[in-house]
Design a protein around this motif. Structure first.
Motif, PDB file in Angstrom:
ATOM      1  N   MET A   1       0.839  -1.184   0.000  1.00  0.00           N
ATOM      2  CA  MET A   1       0.000   0.000   0.000  1.00  0.00           C
ATOM      3  C   MET A   1       0.882   1.246   0.000  1.00  0.00           C
ATOM      4  N   THR A   2       0.448   2.256  -0.667  1.00  0.00           N
ATOM      5  CA  THR A   2       1.156   3.527  -0.741  1.00  0.00           C
ATOM      6  C   THR A   2       1.138   4.233   0.611  1.00  0.00           C
ATOM      7  N   VAL A   3       2.245   4.886   0.936  1.00  0.00           N
ATOM      8  CA  VAL A   3       2.311   5.733   2.122  1.00  0.00           C
ATOM      9  C   VAL A   3       2.808   7.110   1.704  1.00  0.00           C
ATOM     10  N   ARG A   4       2.539   8.061   2.552  1.00  0.00           N
ATOM     11  CA  ARG A   4       3.025   9.429   2.337  1.00  0.00           C
ATOM     12  C   ARG A   4       3.991   9.742   3.459  1.00  0.00           C
ATOM     13  N   SER A   5       5.140  10.269   3.123  1.00  0.00           N
ATOM     14  CA  SER A   5       6.140  10.577   4.140  1.00  0.00           C
ATOM     15  C   SER A   5       6.562  12.032   4.046  1.00  0.00           C
ATOM     16  N   VAL A   6       6.904  12.578   5.203  1.00  0.00           N
ATOM     17  CA  VAL A   6       7.443  13.929   5.316  1.00  0.00           C
ATOM     18  C   VAL A   6       8.813  13.793   5.961  1.00  0.00           C
ATOM     19  N   PHE A   7       9.817  14.422   5.378  1.00  0.00           N
ATOM     20  CA  PHE A   7      11.162  14.425   5.929  1.00  0.00           C
ATOM     21  C   PHE A   7      11.549  15.872   6.193  1.00  0.00           C
ATOM     22  N   ILE A   8      12.061  16.140   7.381  1.00  0.00           N
ATOM     23  CA  ILE A   8      12.594  17.455   7.708  1.00  0.00           C
ATOM     24  C   ILE A   8      14.085  17.273   7.928  1.00  0.00           C
ATOM     25  N   LEU A   9      14.873  18.053   7.183  1.00  0.00           N
ATOM     26  CA  LEU A   9      16.328  17.933   7.239  1.00  0.00           C
ATOM     27  C   LEU A   9      16.946  19.064   8.048  1.00  0.00           C
ATOM     28  N   LYS A  10      18.051  18.753   8.697  1.00  0.00           N
ATOM     29  CA  LYS A  10      18.844  19.756   9.404  1.00  0.00           C
ATOM     30  C   LYS A  10      19.717  20.484   8.377  1.00  0.00           C
ATOM     31  N   PRO A  11      20.303  21.614   8.752  1.00  0.00           N
ATOM     32  CA  PRO A  11      21.186  22.321   7.816  1.00  0.00           C
ATOM     33  C   PRO A  11      22.343  21.459   7.304  1.00  0.00           C
ATOM     34  N   ASP A  12      22.774  20.474   8.109  1.00  0.00           N
ATOM     35  CA  ASP A  12      23.867  19.606   7.650  1.00  0.00           C
ATOM     36  C   ASP A  12      23.368  18.448   6.783  1.00  0.00           C
ATOM     37  N   LYS A  13      22.103  18.517   6.385  1.00  0.00           N
ATOM     38  CA  LYS A  13      21.460  17.562   5.476  1.00  0.00           C
ATOM     39  C   LYS A  13      21.251  16.176   6.087  1.00  0.00           C
ATOM     40  N   THR A  14      21.228  16.099   7.421  1.00  0.00           N
ATOM     41  CA  THR A  14      20.830  14.860   8.080  1.00  0.00           C
ATOM     42  C   THR A  14      19.351  14.961   8.440  1.00  0.00           C
ATOM     43  N   ILE A  15      18.719  13.827   8.631  1.00  0.00           N
ATOM     44  CA  ILE A  15      17.282  13.816   8.922  1.00  0.00           C
ATOM     45  C   ILE A  15      17.035  14.192  10.370  1.00  0.00           C
ATOM     46  N   ALA A  16      16.198  15.197  10.574  1.00  0.00           N
ATOM     47  CA  ALA A  16      15.799  15.606  11.916  1.00  0.00           C
ATOM     48  C   ALA A  16      14.480  14.953  12.318  1.00  0.00           C
ATOM     49  N   LEU A  17      13.611  14.689  11.321  1.00  0.00           N
ATOM     50  CA  LEU A  17      12.292  14.149  11.623  1.00  0.00           C
ATOM     51  C   LEU A  17      11.741  13.441  10.400  1.00  0.00           C
ATOM     52  N   MET A  18      11.064  12.327  10.654  1.00  0.00           N
ATOM     53  CA  MET A  18      10.349  11.605   9.595  1.00  0.00           C
ATOM     54  C   MET A  18       8.932  11.338  10.091  1.00  0.00           C
ATOM     55  N   MET A  19       7.959  11.598   9.266  1.00  0.00           N
ATOM     56  CA  MET A  19       6.565  11.259   9.559  1.00  0.00           C
ATOM     57  C   MET A  19       6.045  10.456   8.383  1.00  0.00           C
ATOM     58  N   THR A  20       5.406   9.341   8.674  1.00  0.00           N
ATOM     59  CA  THR A  20       4.846   8.515   7.614  1.00  0.00           C
ATOM     60  C   THR A  20       3.371   8.282   7.898  1.00  0.00           C
ATOM     61  N   TYR A  21       2.565   8.535   6.899  1.00  0.00           N
ATOM     62  CA  TYR A  21       1.120   8.410   7.001  1.00  0.00           C
ATOM     63  C   TYR A  21       0.635   7.341   6.029  1.00  0.00           C
ATOM     64  N   PRO A  22      -0.407   6.580   6.393  1.00  0.00           N
ATOM     65  CA  PRO A  22      -1.000   5.669   5.412  1.00  0.00           C
ATOM     66  C   PRO A  22      -1.698   6.472   4.316  1.00  0.00           C
ATOM     67  N   ALA A  23      -1.880   5.860   3.173  1.00  0.00           N
ATOM     68  CA  ALA A  23      -2.498   6.548   2.039  1.00  0.00           C
ATOM     69  C   ALA A  23      -3.904   7.041   2.369  1.00  0.00           C
ATOM     70  N   THR A  24      -4.541   6.408   3.319  1.00  0.00           N
ATOM     71  CA  THR A  24      -5.916   6.775   3.667  1.00  0.00           C
ATOM     72  C   THR A  24      -6.004   7.954   4.626  1.00  0.00           C
ATOM     73  N   CYS A  25      -4.844   8.452   5.076  1.00  0.00           N
ATOM     74  CA  CYS A  25      -4.821   9.523   6.080  1.00  0.00           C
ATOM     75  C   CYS A  25      -4.106  10.736   5.501  1.00  0.00           C
ATOM     76  N   GLY A  26      -4.771  11.871   5.511  1.00  0.00           N
ATOM     77  CA  GLY A  26      -4.134  13.100   5.027  1.00  0.00           C
ATOM     78  C   GLY A  26      -3.123  13.633   6.022  1.00  0.00           C
ATOM     79  N   ARG A  27      -2.165  14.371   5.520  1.00  0.00           N
ATOM     80  CA  ARG A  27      -1.153  14.973   6.389  1.00  0.00           C
ATOM     81  C   ARG A  27      -1.712  16.211   7.062  1.00  0.00           C
ATOM     82  N   ASN A  28      -1.225  16.491   8.250  1.00  0.00           N
ATOM     83  CA  ASN A  28      -1.641  17.657   9.009  1.00  0.00           C
ATOM     84  C   ASN A  28      -0.542  18.708   8.910  1.00  0.00           C
ATOM     85  N   PHE A  29      -0.760  19.720   8.072  1.00  0.00           N
ATOM     86  CA  PHE A  29       0.267  20.724   7.836  1.00  0.00           C
ATOM     87  C   PHE A  29       0.558  21.536   9.085  1.00  0.00           C
TER      88      PHE A  29
END
Length: 80
Positions: A1-29
């Motif tokens: 099943m498809t998922v939607r992910s949000v990645f927030i990067l630090k200035p040094d281009k490492t991952i600070a945060l990952m959020m993954t949502y199922p396709a049936t759930c909209g993201r909360n901006f």
């Protein structure tokens, strides 16, 4: 099943945060922006943000700061 992910990067281009949502759930901006605000605040200070924190709300002083160290750094600390 498809998922939607949000990645927030630090200035040094490492991952600070990952959020993954199922396709049936909209993201909360609003939650994404809240996380960005929290990451920006906590990256430069010895603090953490509590559940449901919003920009301008009280924060939690991270350990290993003593109460005296926190008073010196941030002013009088609220114990609530």
């Amino acid at each position: 099943m498809t998922v939607r992910s949000v990645f927030i990067l630090k200035p040094d281009k490492t991952i600070a945060l990952m959020m993954t949502y199922p396709a049936t759930c909209g993201r909360n901006f609003d939650e994404i922006l809240r996380c960005v605000d929290s990451l920006q605040l906590t990256s430069g200070e010895s603090v953490a943000t509590p559940v449901n924190w919003k920009k301008g709300d009280d924060v939690i002083v991270n350990f290993p700061l003593t109460d005296a160290d926190a008073d010196d750094k941030f002013g009088k600390v609220s114990s609530s």
